[in-house]
Design a protein around this motif. Structure first.
Motif, short mmCIF file in Angstrom:
data_model
loop_
_atom_site.label_atom_id
_atom_site.label_comp_id
_atom_site.label_asym_id
_atom_site.label_seq_id
_atom_site.Cartn_x
_atom_site.Cartn_y
_atom_site.Cartn_z
N PHE A 373 -4.98 2.17 -4.29
CA PHE A 373 -4.71 3.30 -3.41
C PHE A 373 -6.00 3.92 -2.92
O PHE A 373 -6.21 4.12 -1.72
N ALA A 377 -7.50 3.87 0.84
CA ALA A 377 -7.68 5.13 1.57
C ALA A 377 -9.12 5.23 2.07
O ALA A 377 -9.37 5.57 3.23
N ARG A 378 -10.08 4.89 1.20
CA ARG A 378 -11.47 4.99 1.62
C ARG A 378 -11.78 3.96 2.70
O ARG A 378 -12.50 4.24 3.66
N GLU A 381 -10.54 5.23 5.98
CA GLU A 381 -11.43 6.27 6.49
C GLU A 381 -12.67 5.65 7.11
O GLU A 381 -13.12 6.04 8.19
N TYR B 421 -2.29 11.74 -0.44
CA TYR B 421 -2.35 10.36 0.06
C TYR B 421 -3.54 9.63 -0.52
O TYR B 421 -3.51 8.44 -0.76
N ARG B 422 -4.62 10.38 -0.71
CA ARG B 422 -5.82 9.75 -1.28
C ARG B 422 -5.72 9.69 -2.78
O ARG B 422 -6.68 9.33 -3.46
N ARG B 423 -4.60 10.10 -3.30
CA ARG B 423 -4.36 10.13 -4.75
C ARG B 423 -5.38 11.03 -5.45
O ARG B 423 -5.84 10.73 -6.53
#
Lengths: 459, 590
Positions: A373, A377-378, A381, B421-423
């Motif tokens: 996750f 996410a990173r 981005e 969302y980024r946990r």
């Protein structure tokens, strides 16, 4: 004693006012007999002195104030149930429409059900393997959970739901399994897709279908999901089966509810939906679960299309507040051709933590899940930054994250509707993708697990 | 006994006529099934009644009987570890007697009538007592000593008081009133839920309620006797935050109100709490917990009552001199119940259909919190902290319930979907959350934790704010445009976010961090910042600092065991010193 009334005073939209009645109860089922002998059903919404306001379940066409008769039947709306319902097709009001033999019911159940005592629930914790990496690996489904699919017009939610119904199984167990499918105001083609998919895989024999098509009376949609849930409760809690309930499309249901509400001139909440939409949805969704005194379970996958893909629209919003997570589909991924297009980051399964780990899936599951996750996410981005500033603006490590995000979408998410991955395959694939990144970035993974599972060739 | 006949039924609202002699807010029994309801409007001889149970099958002409008493709760031994519905019916006992689904019209006393408790008197014959004095005690379980108090508004002298094993309704003694009449004393008393229990004096809250949650304790602390709200869209971790508070807060008792939320969440509390140990007492957490569960599928009117039931029980324990936390999840569902009843009463709606009295009702609820001097001659102090979750539609906190709540509460923990969302959990947004208790609690923290505490935590907020500004620049012109100092500042901010603020509720050590360790963790981060600044000033390259091996070790500092972390932290500090010293020397050589 059942009396007949010829005192219909008013018919407007889905509502009808009957005057001068005696002994009629709130929520009682009524039957309207038209001059031509046709019978239609209705339900008492309000008792006010000797007047009752009733809601029709079918169209009001042909109702004649002078000659139509109303009977009140002394009980609520009920569904006759039996194990022989499996493999059969019903309409939205619970009547057989497949032309087959009649079913001898075991009993009749009120379609509203009764709330489960929270002290009598078992906490859902058994892992269900759907064979879909984005669900099993990252948003794990467990038995007794209610996990909706938030979709948009034109997205393949039907394929995803069918894939889950086809592939879902509990690890190492051979329990009795059934599917209850409720079509709420969907098109013939969509319903047909499900039916033929169930037929093709043989799942139809353990499936009960309740079909209310777009062409059927909108008002019937209010009872369709409750019919389906009543059948599911019977199969789960009285026949000890594990039932997967798929309901599509909840948006149509909410619109039918809004129609009745506005006909009653109620003060609307947001976007014209009634203020009690939350409570109303909850009385359906909360019927999922496991309870004491029964081996069975109800796992629920409601599907809804978000108007304009807007997650803050009241229907997905209130659903999200009740259900235990959500699977969100992404138009962007779908355009890229990645199937099933599960938007991983905003998707969530609240019950995953209790359903994964050693003895359930594998010891490394929780750690890798968190790492995937945060890495994705990173990576996303970094990719956004790359669009604005160009690749050179990224640090070397961010470039790796961007690469990871691409690979993750292409391999992990994009598995297609017909590949069935075991949980081990999903977890191993996760490790393979993580090894794109340096080992030092694995801050969310315990060192022991990192040693054990980190792919050796890359190390 | 007033008896009327039903005229109208519309969902949970019933109108009955012939009720002229009934009182407002009397509890009534409706229909043959004896459903429980409450009078909320009187017009002529017509009473509008909200019914706490499903009204299907009720019709015109059914009878309504007033009980002549307002909605009340039973207070006495047996409350703890129990789970009640919104009007204090015991769910566990109902399950045993009536099965897994909730039936209607069930009358089951809230407190077990059969169980015997050992009562030890603290007073003797002839003692004069007044409201709040303690007759004696019952050791309810390993953790809580249940004090049997003289009910408010009572005054007199003890005629009899016995030690022994009693049921809650048994006579434990007798009291003589000033007018000469004599009445029996029992272990149980009743109190109407809509009336706040009296106290002698309210005090300003000055001690923190330590939660072991780093973002809360360090950045946005709440005081014992304070009020807080946790708004957030779905999926942002409201319930996990609430559960964490219920588990780890250093209060004597927790009343957890599940108001219109998921059934499985209550089950989770019910199954999980007995297995957790309270870090303070070493006993099961359940022993200090009372649960009120009115889940979303249970009747909507009882949801309205559930928050009052919960806070009244909490006040009762506060009156014994305990520190109690009431955690309500979620107040939005309660507001929606108000809205639904208001709509059925055909009242003129305020914003978004909510009734105009929404704000005043919310204010009344939160005002029942506070630190007080209890009634009774011993001058004991109790505290009641109230924490409410808010579920704004679409996560939009401009909606009426959030805004009305924010005007009242002193602490705001705003949950943020993008963090979730980024946990990044707990997903409390550090830029818009606030605590108005920070200054008031400064003295306590400096005295009990460390002198540096307030400096460190203020510095955290500053660095995080600076990060937000710098991120804006990075988005426009890229990372390269920043000076080495600014890039270090971003690095420190990242460390604060990842190594300090992120806290995993599902990991054994990480789920609860004692204050001293929190301070130690901050100390590490700022020690690193100082040394790194030093190295940069000496010419070290920021990229080299980013990739120091000690950074990974800092990331794992949070999982150092709570009793032996000091050694690990010292070792990390030594590493930071050595590794940055090396960089510095290398830079100076070039």
């Amino acid at each position: 004693m059942i009396r007949e009334y010829r005192t219909i005073e008013e018919v407007a939209g889905p509502l009808m006012l009957v005057k001068q009645v005696e002994g009629v109860k709130y929520d009682e089922l009524g039957e309207i007999e038209l001059p031509n002998g046709e019978r239609r059903r209705c339900r008492v919404l309000e008792v006010n002195g000797r007047n009752v306001l009733v809601q029709l379940f079918e169209s009001s066409a042909g109702i004649n104030l002078a000659q139509s008769k109303v009977r009140f039947l002394g009980h609520g709306v009920e569904l006759p149930v039996s194990q022989n319902m499996l493999g059969r097709v019903f309409n939205g009001m619970g009547e057989l429409i497949d032309g087959g033999a009649r079913i001898l019911p075991e009993k009749s159940l009120d379609i509203n059900g009764t709330p489960i005592n929270p002290a009598a629930r078992y906490y859902p914790s058994e892992f269900i393997q759907t064979g879909i990496s984005t669900i099993d690996g990252l948003n794990t489904l467990v038995r007794g959970q209610k996990l909706p699919i938030f979709s948009g017009s034109g997205l393949p939610h039907a394929n995803l739901a069918a894939q889950i119904a086809r592939q879902a199984k509990v690890k190492n167990k051979n329990d009795k399994f059934a599917v209850v499918f409720a079509a709420i105001g969907i098109t013939f083609e969509e319903a047909d897709f499900f039916i033929s998919d169930f037929k093709k895989t043989g799942a139809i024999d353990r499936t009960v279908l309740f079909i209310n098509l777009a062409s059927d009376a909108a008002i019937e949609r209010i009872s369709t999901p409750r019919m389906a849930l009543t059948a599911a409760e019977y199969l789960a809690f009285e026949c000890d089966m594990h039932v997967l309930v798929i309901m599509t499309d909840i948006t149509n249901y909410a619109e039918a509810l809004r129609e009745v509400s506005s006909a009653r001139k109620e003060v609307p909440g947001r976007r014209g939906y009634p203020g009690y939409l939350y409570t109303d949805l909850a009385t359906m969704y909360e019927r999922a679960g496991r309870k004491m005194g029964s081996e069975g379970s109800i796992t629920m996958i409601p599907i809804l299309t978000m108007p304009e893909d807007d997650k803050t629209h009241p229907i997905p919003d209130l659903t999200g507040y009740i259900t235990e997570g959500q699977i969100i589909l992404s138009r962007e991924l779908y355009r890229k051709g990645y199937l099933p297009p599960v938007d991983v980051l905003p998707s969530l399964s609240r019950l995953k933590d209790k359903g994964i780990g050693e003895g359930k899936t594998r010891e490394d599951h929780a750690n890798t899940m968190n790492q995937l996750f945060s890495a994705y996410a990173r990576g996303k981005e970094a990719k956004e930054l790359m669009v604005v500033l160009g690749e050179s603006a990224l640090s070397s490590i961010d470039r790796l994250y961007a690469k990871f995000a691409d690979a993750f979408e292409a391999e992990y998410i994009n598995q297609g509707f017909y590949e069935n991955r075991s949980i081990e395959e999903t977890l191993d694939l996760g490790w393979k993708l993580l090894s794109i990144l340096p080992k030092g970035e694995m801050k969310r993974i315990k060192p022991e697990l990192l040693e054990k599972y980190w792919p050796k060739s890359q190390a | 006994m007033v008896e009327g006949k039903i005229l109208k039924v519309s969902g949970p609202l019933v109108v009955a006529e012939g009720m002229r002699n009934a009182n407002m807010f009397d509890v009534v029994r409706v229909g043959e099934k004896n459903l429980i309801g409450e009078i909320i409007v009187m017009r002529g001889d017509r009473a509008s009644i909200q019914v706490y149970e499903e009204t299907a099958g009720i019709g015109r002409g059914d009878r309504v009987v007033s009980t002549g008493a307002p909605l009340s709760v039973e207070l006495g031994p047996g409350l703890l570890t129990n789970i009640y519905d919104g009007i204090q019916r015991p769910l566990e006992a109902m399950r045993e007697k009536f099965g897994a689904n909730l039936k209607r019209g069930i009358d089951e006393p809230a407190l077990d009538r059969e169980k015997k408790w050992h009562f030890v008197p603290a007073l003797k014959f002839g003692d004069t007592v007044s409201a709040g004095d303690i007759y004696g005690t019952v050791q309810e379980n390993d953790v809580i000593l249940h004090k049997i108090m003289v009910p408010p508004n009572v005054k007199g002298s003890i005629v009899e008081l016995r030690e022994g094993d009693f049921r809650v309704t048994d006579r434990i003694g007798k009291i003589k009133y000033p007018d000469g009449s004599i009445e029996e004393i029992t272990l149980m008393q009743k109190w109407p839920v809509r009336v706040a229990r009296p106290y002698r004096e309210k005090l300003p809250p000055v001690d923190p309620m330590v939660t072991g949650q780093r973002v809360i304790d360090a950045l946005f602390p709440i005081a014992k006797g304070g009020t807080a709200c946790v708004p957030g869209p779905f999926g942002s971790g409201k319930t996990v935050v609430q559960h964490q508070l219920a588990k780890w807060s250093d209060v004597d008792l927790v009343v957890y109100i599940g108001c219109g939320e998921r059934g499985n969440e209550m089950t989770d509390v019910l199954r999980e709490f007995p297995e957790l140990t309270d870090p303070k007492s070493g006993k099961s957490l359940m022993q200090r917990t009372v649960l009120i569960a009115n889940t979303s599928d249970m009747p909507v009117a009882a949801r309205e009552a559930s928050v009052y039931t919960g806070i009244t029980i909490a006040e009762y324990f506060r009156d014994m001199g305990y520190s109690v936390a009431v955690i309500a999840d979620s107040t939005s569902r309660w507001a929606e119940a108000l809205r639904e009843m208001s709509g059925r009463l055909e009242e003129m709606p305020g914003e978004e259909g909510y009734p105009a009295y929404l704000t005043s009702r919310l204010a009344q609820f939160y005002e029942r919190a506070g630190k007080v001097v209890c009634l009774g001659s011993d001058g004991r102090e109790g505290a009641l902290s109230a924490i409410g979750a808010v579920s704004p539609q679409g996560g939009d906190i401009s909606e009426p319930v959030t805004q009305a709540t924010l005007r009242i509460v002193k602490v705001f923990w705003g949950l943020d979907a993008s963090l979730a969302y980024r946990r990044h959990f707990p997903a409390i947004n550090w830029l818009n959350s606030y605590s108005l208790y920070r200054d008031r609690l400064a003295g306590w923290f400096s005295e009990h934790v460390a002198k540096e505490w307030m400096d460190y935590t203020a510095r955290c907020l500053k660095v995080l704010q600076a990060e937000a500004d710098l991120q804006e620049i990075v988005k426009l012109v890229g990372m390269d445009a920043l000076s080495a100092e600014d890039r270090l500042s971003l690095d420190v901010a990242q460390s604060i976010r990842e190594d300090f603020l992120q806290q995993n509720a599902f990991v054994d050590i990480d789920c609860y961090t004692p204050l001293e360790k929190q301070c130690g963790m901050l100390d590490l981060i700022f020690f690193y910042e100082e040394r790194a600044k030093d190295a940069i000033a000496a010419g070290a390259d920021i990229e080299d600092i980013y990739s120091l091996p000690v950074r990974e070790r800092m990331g794992r500092a949070k999982s150092a065991p709570n009793d032996t972390y000091r050694k690990e932290f010292d070792a990390i500090k030594a590493d930071i010193r050595d590794q940055l010293e090396q960089l510095k020397r290398a830079a100076q050589k070039d």
